[in-house]
Write a protein that holds these residues in place. Sequence first.
Motif, PDB file in Angstrom:
ATOM      1  N   LEU A   1      10.736   3.508  -2.070  1.00 14.01           N
ATOM      2  CA  LEU A   1      10.148   4.471  -1.134  1.00 14.01           C
ATOM      3  C   LEU A   1      11.167   5.510  -0.694  1.00 14.01           C
ATOM      4  N   ALA A   2      12.427   5.071  -0.498  1.00 13.56           N
ATOM      5  CA  ALA A   2      13.478   6.002  -0.074  1.00 13.56           C
ATOM      6  C   ALA A   2      13.779   7.040  -1.140  1.00 13.56           C
TER       7      ALA A   2
ATOM      8  N   GLU B   1       0.824  -1.212   0.000  1.00 14.12           N
ATOM      9  CA  GLU B   1       0.000   0.000   0.000  1.00 14.12           C
ATOM     10  C   GLU B   1       0.859   1.264   0.000  1.00 14.12           C
ATOM     11  N   LEU B   2       1.967   1.241   0.716  1.00 14.86           N
ATOM     12  CA  LEU B   2       2.839   2.413   0.750  1.00 14.86           C
ATOM     13  C   LEU B   2       3.405   2.717  -0.626  1.00 14.86           C
ATOM     14  N   LEU B   3       3.705   1.680  -1.381  1.00 16.47           N
ATOM     15  CA  LEU B   3       4.262   1.882  -2.714  1.00 16.47           C
ATOM     16  C   LEU B   3       3.254   2.535  -3.657  1.00 16.47           C
TER      17      LEU B   3
ATOM     18  N   VAL C   1      18.465  -6.745   3.517  1.00 23.57           N
ATOM     19  CA  VAL C   1      17.232  -7.290   2.955  1.00 23.57           C
ATOM     20  C   VAL C   1      17.204  -6.991   1.460  1.00 23.57           C
ATOM     21  N   GLY C   2      17.018  -8.018   0.664  1.00 25.88           N
ATOM     22  CA  GLY C   2      16.963  -7.850  -0.787  1.00 25.88           C
ATOM     23  C   GLY C   2      15.611  -8.243  -1.327  1.00 25.88           C
ATOM     24  N   GLY C   3      15.588  -8.683  -2.570  1.00 24.79           N
ATOM     25  CA  GLY C   3      14.350  -9.134  -3.184  1.00 24.79           C
ATOM     26  C   GLY C   3      13.334  -8.019  -3.302  1.00 24.79           C
ATOM     27  N   ARG C   4      12.060  -8.383  -3.307  1.00 29.49           N
ATOM     28  CA  ARG C   4      11.014  -7.389  -3.519  1.00 29.49           C
ATOM     29  C   ARG C   4      10.889  -6.443  -2.336  1.00 29.49           C
ATOM     30  N   HIS C   5      11.215  -6.944  -1.105  1.00 27.95           N
ATOM     31  CA  HIS C   5      11.166  -6.048   0.049  1.00 27.95           C
ATOM     32  C   HIS C   5      12.260  -4.991  -0.039  1.00 27.95           C
ATOM     33  N   GLY C   6      13.465  -5.424  -0.359  1.00 25.20           N
ATOM     34  CA  GLY C   6      14.560  -4.471  -0.502  1.00 25.20           C
ATOM     35  C   GLY C   6      14.313  -3.495  -1.632  1.00 25.20           C
ATOM     36  N   ASP C   7      13.752  -3.991  -2.724  1.00 27.02           N
ATOM     37  CA  ASP C   7      13.426  -3.106  -3.842  1.00 27.02           C
ATOM     38  C   ASP C   7      12.346  -2.103  -3.445  1.00 27.02           C
ATOM     39  N   GLY C   8      11.368  -2.567  -2.672  1.00 32.97           N
ATOM     40  CA  GLY C   8      10.312  -1.671  -2.220  1.00 32.97           C
ATOM     41  C   GLY C   8      10.843  -0.577  -1.323  1.00 32.97           C
ATOM     42  N   LEU C   9      11.740  -0.934  -0.413  1.00 30.42           N
ATOM     43  CA  LEU C   9      12.349   0.076   0.448  1.00 30.42           C
ATOM     44  C   LEU C   9      13.113   1.101  -0.381  1.00 30.42           C
TER      45      LEU C   9
END
Length: 282
Positions: free
Chosen positions: A54-55, A21-23, A43-51
């Motif tokens: 957002l950054a 939702e944040l994305l 943290v990598g993968g989709r979580h790391g990409d999402g961070l």
Amino acid sequence: MTTAAFPYGAGLGLRRALLPELLEMDAGAVDFLECTPDNWIKVGGRHGDGLARLAERFPLACHGLSLSLGGPAPLDRDLLQRTRVFLDHHNVAFFSEHLSYCSDDGQLYDLLPLPFTDEAVRHVAARIRQTQDALERRIAVENISYYAAPYQALQEIDFLRAVLEEADCDLLLDVNNLFVNSINHGYDATEYMAALPAERVAYVHVAGHYDEAPDLKIDTHGATVKADVWSLLEQAYRRFGPLPTLLERDFNFPPLAELLAEVEQIRVRQQAAQTWPEVRHA
């Protein structure tokens, strides 16, 4: 030292459960996001990409959980180094930790209160100074909620003031924690706030709690902010000005629109504070 911009306005905690939702969130929905580096380092993968995405869109503030500033074991130099790399990579100017400890020969998975003694002041202040040197940043420490204290030679407010002075650091004022503690330990939250050194209060948290009984409140971060905490936030703005303020929510997440409505309540109060003649403005 970093040249990144300090957060301003009203922010929301960046939690993995909220990531999708944040994305999709509009650019103006919040002024900043706050994350815990401990939960995102390496943290990598989709979580790391999402961070990372957002950054790029929102300024980040960071709030640590695992440094155990008041603990008996040596500071975790590896975690400090990895945290500094994380802060530098994401251009983070503001970092805070808890005025507590959470490890002793291993993680205890709770934020435990320190004894309110002169010896504890010297111990934790020295470790805060070491942390600031390692991170190459001035940090803030947060007043924690607690339900029993190991020893209280000093009053809580006197202990906090002494740590801030000895460590030469800032304060993250959690108004929900202040409210919870004032009820559970029977002191006046307004008098406590009036005794805080205004020049060291840099940032604010608000969150929800659970009413176990009229004289027992449980700090949960799992509910909406209550009226008494909103009132205390307004008192904080009258005393310190409309400081950057974060809405904390750690579980029991409602739809993002409901969280953003609470963020908007922070903004409304910050904007109102700009018009109050007694408010200290930076």
